[in-house]
Structures are given as C-alpha cells and as structure tokens.
Enzyme design. Sequence first.
Site, PDB file in Angstrom:
ATOM      1  CB  ILE A   1      -0.997  -0.028   1.180  1.00 30.55           C
ATOM      2  CG1 ILE A   1      -1.977   1.125   1.102  1.00 30.55           C
ATOM      3  CG2 ILE A   1      -0.310  -0.083   2.504  1.00 30.55           C
ATOM      4  CD1 ILE A   1      -3.159   0.997   2.058  1.00 30.55           C
ATOM      5  CE1 TYR A   2       5.209   0.173  -0.260  1.00 26.71           C
ATOM      6  CE2 TYR A   2       5.405  -0.469  -2.540  1.00 26.71           C
ATOM      7  CZ  TYR A   2       5.726  -0.654  -1.219  1.00 26.71           C
ATOM      8  OH  TYR A   2       6.573  -1.676  -0.854  1.00 26.71           O
TER       9      TYR A   2
ATOM     10  N   GLY B   1      -4.247   6.816   1.737  1.00 28.62           N
ATOM     11  CA  GLY B   1      -3.908   5.568   2.428  1.00 28.62           C
ATOM     12  C   GLY B   1      -5.146   4.943   3.051  1.00 28.62           C
TER      13      GLY B   1
ATOM     14  CG  ASN C   1       6.833   2.584   8.197  1.00 27.14           C
ATOM     15  OD1 ASN C   1       6.428   3.658   8.610  1.00 27.14           O
ATOM     16  ND2 ASN C   1       6.659   2.177   6.944  1.00 27.14           N
TER      17      ASN C   1
ATOM     18  CE1 TYR D   1      -1.306  -0.735   6.561  1.00 29.05           C
ATOM     19  CE2 TYR D   1       0.909  -0.892   7.442  1.00 29.05           C
ATOM     20  CZ  TYR D   1       0.054  -0.739   6.367  1.00 29.05           C
ATOM     21  OH  TYR D   1       0.557  -0.592   5.102  1.00 29.05           O
TER      22      TYR D   1
ATOM     23  CE  LYS E   1      -6.741   5.980  11.136  1.00 23.33           C
ATOM     24  NZ  LYS E   1      -6.721   7.104  10.288  1.00 23.33           N
TER      25      LYS E   1
END
Length: 174
Positions: A99-100, A111, A138, A145, A147
């Site tokens: 997911i970029y 995102g 990160n 994630y 959240k």
Amino acid sequence: MQKIELKLTKIDLRNLNELIEISRITYKDSFSNDNTPENMESYLSTSFNKNKLKKELMDNNSEFYFSKFKDETSGYLKVNLGDSQTDIKDGNGMELERIYVLEKFQGKKIGQFLINRAIRIAEKRNVEYIWLGVWEKNSKAIAFYKKNGFKIVGTHLFKMGNDIQTDYIMKRKI
C-alpha cells in the site's frame, strides 16, 4: 465543501511501466533515509523490475489497483490470495502486500481509501482475515494499521539488499 474524487482502477499489463515507476518512487521516498544507497538500489532493481512485476501482474492470485486522485495516479495497493501470499499461505486469509502513496498525495486520506478498499476486497473474497508485513521501524505505518484494527501477531525477516531487517506481521479479522 467539495468532495475530492478518489477512485480505484485495476492495474493490468498495459500499466506495467507506470507500475514500475510508481513502485520505485514510493519505495525510495519511504525508505531511502533509513537504508544505504547500495541496499536501496539492490532492492529496487530486484523487486521492481519489468520481469518481476510482469510475472506478479499475470498471477491470478494477485491483484493490483491504482488509486486515482482527480484522475491522477496517487498510489496503489497489491493484495495476494492463496499460494501467492508471501508468508501465511492460508486460504482463509488475504495478504495486503503493498500500500504505497506518492509523497505529493500524502495527507489526503488516500492511504485510508486504499486500506478501506483492501478490506472490501477481503470481504468480497470471503476471507476470515487480512494480514500484512510492516517494517518494525516504520512507526507511522504501524500506528496507521493499528488505527484500522490490525494487531501485531508475529515477525518475519525481510532482506533489503544485504541488510536483514525485521517486519511485524499484523492481522485484522474481517
């Protein structure tokens, strides 16, 4: 307030060059400050070359989608099912492998848009959970994630050039 138009488009072989470009840019922007130039270039040339991405695009158990912000490509996601998953090869799960989001589009909820779409894909595929790997350093992505309902359930090793790094495995029930 005007609603910003976001949409998802499936990527196929016609989009290969754009996929290569966005993959390299987003990965380098995200991780080059924390890795040597040699390890970064080694990873980019191995993971985001024409042959590798073409093979991934042709895999029936993998799907790629561009996010479009006002009709401009802003990022992408990649999901894997079945044996195409990189670690947990469970038919009851789906991997969110990538997911970029391009830097210029960060802060525009893209995102969140992409992760919501990945969850929707998982629901349509009738899987029990979605999982991903995220670099232990990160912290911004880990918080994002968490959240979104993901929990750390383990770790795996990730090779960045000649540097062996640790990724957290995170999982979320569907």
